[in-house]
Write an enzyme that holds these catalytic residues in place. Structure first.
Site, PDB file in Angstrom:
ATOM      1  CG  HIS A   1      39.268  33.001  45.967  1.00 57.31           C
ATOM      2  ND1 HIS A   1      39.749  32.274  47.025  1.00 57.31           N
ATOM      3  CD2 HIS A   1      39.037  32.101  44.976  1.00 57.31           C
ATOM      4  CE1 HIS A   1      39.810  30.995  46.684  1.00 57.31           C
ATOM      5  NE2 HIS A   1      39.377  30.864  45.462  1.00 57.31           N
TER       6      HIS A   1
ATOM      7  CG  HIS B   1      43.383  30.008  42.706  1.00 58.57           C
ATOM      8  ND1 HIS B   1      42.991  29.073  41.778  1.00 58.57           N
ATOM      9  CD2 HIS B   1      42.398  30.051  43.626  1.00 58.57           C
ATOM     10  CE1 HIS B   1      41.810  28.590  42.113  1.00 58.57           C
ATOM     11  NE2 HIS B   1      41.424  29.167  43.241  1.00 58.57           N
TER      12      HIS B   1
ATOM     13  CD  GLU C   1      42.977  27.068  45.856  1.00 64.46           C
ATOM     14  OE1 GLU C   1      42.592  28.058  46.513  1.00 64.46           O
ATOM     15  OE2 GLU C   1      42.199  26.370  45.178  1.00 64.46           O
TER      16      GLU C   1
END
Length: 294
Positions: free
Chosen positions: A110, A152, A280
């Site tokens: 991420h 997210h 996601e």
């Protein structure tokens, strides 16, 4: 009737930049609050079948919460979401090394730092009067670079303060998933969900299934087709709240907050393992190194 938008000051950064909050309210009572720090969904408040409104996402009430956040609550994740094996990838003959940010400290997760070029990203949120939220991403770069972005948000349709999501039903429109190793890095194999605990093609109670999966779901589902299409839905029958997901991406990462532990969020509520789930939509994990064939 139209969607109402209000603006307020959410906080000020240490560099004295103002962070604004924008609250979108549909005629049906759905409220979505966004902040221009991480293009983040700060809050979603949804009525139940009796018109009782509750916060259904995990998050923070102050800017400092997001500054110190380790869980990516509601934020736009990128430049590349999910994992990159060993924090390395090669592009145009050059090796790039990234910060190793996942739980094992062996892989990249991420993140933004270490990629080639500068990227300018615009994330646009659209809410209509039918409670349909659309998120559009647009990015330009000064040089070739991988980009794989998602939102997210952590959802608990019973309410963010209601405990776990084990009383939720879920459906995922997928016949296959990316097989991974013990560190959640794709092996290069696409496996069938047939006769496995990953088969969520019909509405399934999470509490009856999650114990059969190692520590919960953190899995990339392959969603066949192209263009915008149905990915799945989540239902909390007691409240009557539900969400469904569509996307143009290749896959859906289902995450049941397995690694969430003692995080204080909205209203001082402490969030813990299985306290929410994430849907996601994105390209495949480690796709910069592992070009999986669909």
């Amino acid at each position: 009737m139209v969607v109402k938008i209000t603006e307020s000051l959410f906080g000020v950064t240490k560099n004295e930049n103002e962070v604004k909050k924008y609250t979108l309210t549909s005629p049906n009572g759905l409220e979505i609050s966004l902040i221009n720090y991480g293009a983040t969904i700060q809050s979603i408040r949804q009525p139940d079948r009796n018109n009782q409104v509750a916060e259904i996402t995990l998050g923070y009430d102050t800017l400092q919460g997001y500054v110190e956040d380790k869980s990516s609550f509601g934020c736009t994740v990128g430049r590349v979401t999910n994992r990159i094996k060993d924090g390395k990838f090669e592009l145009d003959g050059k090796l790039y090394e990234l910060e190793k940010t996942d739980g094992t400290k062996k892989h990249h997760l991420h993140g933004e730092d270490g990629y080639p070029g500068q990227v300018d990203v615009t994330v646009t949120y659209h809410l209509n009067d039918d409670n349909y939220l659309r998120i559009d991403y647009h990015a330009t770069s000064t040089q070739a670079t991988p980009i794989n972005m998602t939102n997210h948000a952590y959802f608990n349709l019973a309410g963010h303060n209601s405990g776990t999501i084990l009383n939720h039903h879920i459906e995922v429109n997928s016949n296959r998933y990316l097989a991974t190793d013990d560190e959640l890095i794709p092996t290069g194999t696409i496996a069938s969900v047939d006769n496995t605990s990953f088969d969520l093609r019909t509405l399934t109670l999470l509490g009856e299934r999650i114990g059969k999966v190692c520590d919960g779901y953190d899995i990339m589902y392959v969603v066949d087709g192209s263009g915008r299409r149905y990915f799945g839905k989540v239902l909390h029958r007691e409240s009557g709240r539900a969400i469904s997901t569509e996307s143009t991406q290749n896959g859906l990462q289902l995450y049941t907050s397995n690694m969430l532990k003692q995080v204080t969020g909205h209203d001082g509520v402490v969030y813990d393992k299985y306290g929410a789930l994430c849907l996601e939509t994105q390209n495949y994990s480690d796709s910069v190194n592992n070009q999986v064939k669909r």
